[in-house]
Design a protein around this motif. Structure first.
Motif, PDB file in Angstrom:
ATOM      1  N   GLU A 280     -44.992 133.900   2.343  1.00  0.00           N
ATOM      2  CA  GLU A 280     -43.792 133.766   1.519  1.00  0.00           C
ATOM      3  C   GLU A 280     -44.088 132.973   0.257  1.00  0.00           C
TER       4      GLU A 280
ATOM      5  N   PHE B 114     -43.233 134.147  -3.628  1.00  0.00           N
ATOM      6  CA  PHE B 114     -42.383 133.407  -4.558  1.00  0.00           C
ATOM      7  C   PHE B 114     -43.169 132.978  -5.803  1.00  0.00           C
TER       8      PHE B 114
ATOM      9  N   CYS C  45     -32.131 136.655  -2.758  1.00  0.00           N
ATOM     10  CA  CYS C  45     -32.925 136.071  -1.686  1.00  0.00           C
ATOM     11  C   CYS C  45     -31.981 135.357  -0.730  1.00  0.00           C
TER      12      CYS C  45
ATOM     13  N   LYS D 183     -33.424 130.067   0.886  1.00  0.00           N
ATOM     14  CA  LYS D 183     -34.608 130.112   0.052  1.00  0.00           C
ATOM     15  C   LYS D 183     -34.290 129.901  -1.426  1.00  0.00           C
ATOM     16  N   SER D 184     -33.025 129.960  -1.800  1.00  0.00           N
ATOM     17  CA  SER D 184     -32.664 129.898  -3.211  1.00  0.00           C
ATOM     18  C   SER D 184     -33.062 128.578  -3.852  1.00  0.00           C
TER      19      SER D 184
ATOM     20  N   VAL E  38     -36.849 128.645  -4.531  1.00  0.00           N
ATOM     21  CA  VAL E  38     -37.149 129.492  -5.688  1.00  0.00           C
ATOM     22  C   VAL E  38     -36.758 128.774  -6.974  1.00  0.00           C
TER      23      VAL E  38
END
Length: 244
Positions: free
Chosen positions: A176, A180, A202, A206-207, A210
């Motif tokens: 992952e 990203f 997403c 996970k935001s 990111v």
């Protein structure tokens, strides 16, 4: 194998063990002893203490597994669940079996009564209760699914102008983090070239990660999730509602 694994886990230091992948938490031998001492009981797993054990387990889950501004938000003195896929708040939804009350106690807000789920229904079956159905979608191939579920046909609306979009082949990454990092490099390059803005869907959890990658690369962006959003939750009329 499972028995040996549980024995190893019980010998670990600390009061409890967290398995975030399966959303599970369990007491170690040390943790069981601590609970029995604090609650003044001889055997926490005695059948007469089954209710106490249930509250302890739900309290552990609320403390160790459910994170504020990730799994839920606190708004106007109320704990609101966040959809893990869309990142939107779901007012009115509550966790069952005392978990929601445990989270409320954790956050120090008013503890509401426990609810009980008597029946459930999928969105697909709920929508089929309407006399008339219609909709639009931007997905490429919804026809088989719509025909199978709703017994409806799909008509493709032609674009006003010829498509100029270039469809690149899919790229698969082993981890992952690599995915990203690659996406943040692409976004950074597009920003320097003055390209138009883009959207990066997403999971809500996970935001934030990111966003940190984009900040490191100096990319201007907006995070849209339950913590940073002004969007209103969607609501639909009842199937038996009639237009005036």
């Amino acid at each position: 194998m499972e028995g040996k694994l549980s024995e190893i886990e019980e010998e670990r230091e600390g009061d409890f063990i967290v398995d975030e992948k399966s959303k599970a938490v369990s007491l170690t031998e040390q943790g069981i002893a601590s609970c029995e001492r604090l609650l003044n009981v001889d055997n926490l797993y005695d059948p007469q203490h089954i209710t106490i054990l249930h509250h302890v387990q739900q309290g552990l889950r609320a403390h160790a597994l459910y994170k504020r501004d990730v799994d839920y938000v606190v708004k106007d003195g109320e704990v609101i669940i966040v959809d893990e896929f869309t990142g939107r708040m779901m007012p009115g939804r509550r966790w069952s079996d005392g978990l929601h009350q445990a989270v409320e106690a954790k956050e120090g807000v008013r503890i509401e009564r426990e609810n009980q789920t008597l029946a459930t229904i999928t969105f697909q079956n709920y929508f089929r209760m309407y006399e008339k159905l219609a909709g639009m979608t931007g997905r490429r191939r919804p026809r088989p699914r719509v025909r199978q579920i709703y017994k409806l046909d799909v008509t493709v609306v032609p674009t006003n102008r010829n498509l100029i979009r270039i469809n690149h082949p899919d790229v698969v990454y082993k981890t992952e983090r690599e995915k990203f990092n690659a996406w943040s490099r692409t976004s950074s390059g597009a920003t320097r070239r003055g390209s138009r803005s883009s959207s990066a869907p997403c999971p809500s959890k996970k935001s934030e990660a990111v966003s940190k990658l984009l900040k490191k690369r100096g990319v201007r962006h907006e995070v849209l999730n339950a913590k940073y959003t002004s969007a209103r939750p969607r609501s639909w009329p009842r199937p038996d509602a009639r237009a005036p």
